[in-house]
Design an enzyme around this catalytic site. Sequence first.
Site, PDB file in Angstrom:
ATOM      1  N   HIS A  76       1.723  73.372 -17.268  1.00  0.00           N
ATOM      2  CA  HIS A  76       1.813  74.334 -18.072  1.00  0.00           C
ATOM      3  C   HIS A  76       2.724  74.122 -19.336  1.00  0.00           C
ATOM      4  O   HIS A  76       3.435  73.384 -19.073  1.00  0.00           O
ATOM      5  CB  HIS A  76       2.392  75.413 -17.272  1.00  0.00           C
ATOM      6  CG  HIS A  76       1.650  75.965 -16.067  1.00  0.00           C
ATOM      7  ND1 HIS A  76       1.584  75.392 -14.976  1.00  0.00           N
ATOM      8  CD2 HIS A  76       0.722  77.121 -16.012  1.00  0.00           C
ATOM      9  CE1 HIS A  76       0.437  76.152 -14.258  1.00  0.00           C
ATOM     10  NE2 HIS A  76       0.105  77.017 -14.818  1.00  0.00           N
ATOM     11  N   GLU A 113       8.184  67.179 -16.670  1.00  0.00           N
ATOM     12  CA  GLU A 113       8.536  67.022 -17.791  1.00  0.00           C
ATOM     13  C   GLU A 113       9.902  65.902 -17.805  1.00  0.00           C
ATOM     14  O   GLU A 113       9.939  65.333 -18.865  1.00  0.00           O
ATOM     15  CB  GLU A 113       9.277  68.285 -18.286  1.00  0.00           C
ATOM     16  CG  GLU A 113       8.159  69.533 -18.938  1.00  0.00           C
ATOM     17  CD  GLU A 113       7.557  70.145 -17.897  1.00  0.00           C
ATOM     18  OE1 GLU A 113       6.116  70.352 -18.166  1.00  0.00           O
ATOM     19  OE2 GLU A 113       7.689  69.871 -16.698  1.00  0.00           O
ATOM     20  N   ASP A 127       8.941  49.348 -27.265  1.00  0.00           N
ATOM     21  CA  ASP A 127       8.339  49.475 -28.806  1.00  0.00           C
ATOM     22  C   ASP A 127       9.509  49.065 -29.775  1.00  0.00           C
ATOM     23  O   ASP A 127       8.961  48.264 -30.802  1.00  0.00           O
ATOM     24  CB  ASP A 127       8.049  50.912 -29.055  1.00  0.00           C
ATOM     25  CG  ASP A 127       7.515  50.635 -30.374  1.00  0.00           C
ATOM     26  OD1 ASP A 127       6.456  49.751 -30.709  1.00  0.00           O
ATOM     27  OD2 ASP A 127       7.840  51.554 -31.430  1.00  0.00           O
TER      28      ASP A 127
END
EC number: 4.6.1.17
Length: 160
Positions: A76, A113, A127
């Site tokens: 959600h 989350e 990265d």
Amino acid sequence: MTLTHCDDSGAARMVDVSDKPVSQREARARAYVAMSAVTLEAVAENRMKKGDVLATARIAGIQAAKKCSDLIPLCHPLALSKVEINFELQPSSGRIRIESYCKLAGQTGVEMEALTAASVAALTIIDMCKAMDMAMEVTQLCLLEKSGGRRGHYQRGDDD
């Protein structure tokens, strides 16, 4: 056991949380990025060519938590009230410990989350450092703790 994300025919569906009471929900997650001692030292001394690794990873983790429902199909969209990302450099283990924290008052939890925040922060570190160390790896991504909601409090036993 009933699968909450499947309807009677087995098709995927988003769970209807509209009847659930609003409660304060919190979650903490962890990940590690293992790397060479030279790379870890360069991160600690802010000598990476791409810039401040930890500041960038912190922002990436916060953004990831906010975008979790865009990345994980049945999550959600949530109005998060707090997202926090912290780092601990662990030279003796050759790694960076990442811990995320998410909070809201709502009808569904923030575990995904928190996990998304920790994982994207870890990927951002890789990265930014890959030019120096292609052998880095993300390890031990897990939920450390969650509170609120029907299932109440959960705390992982091996939180270091």
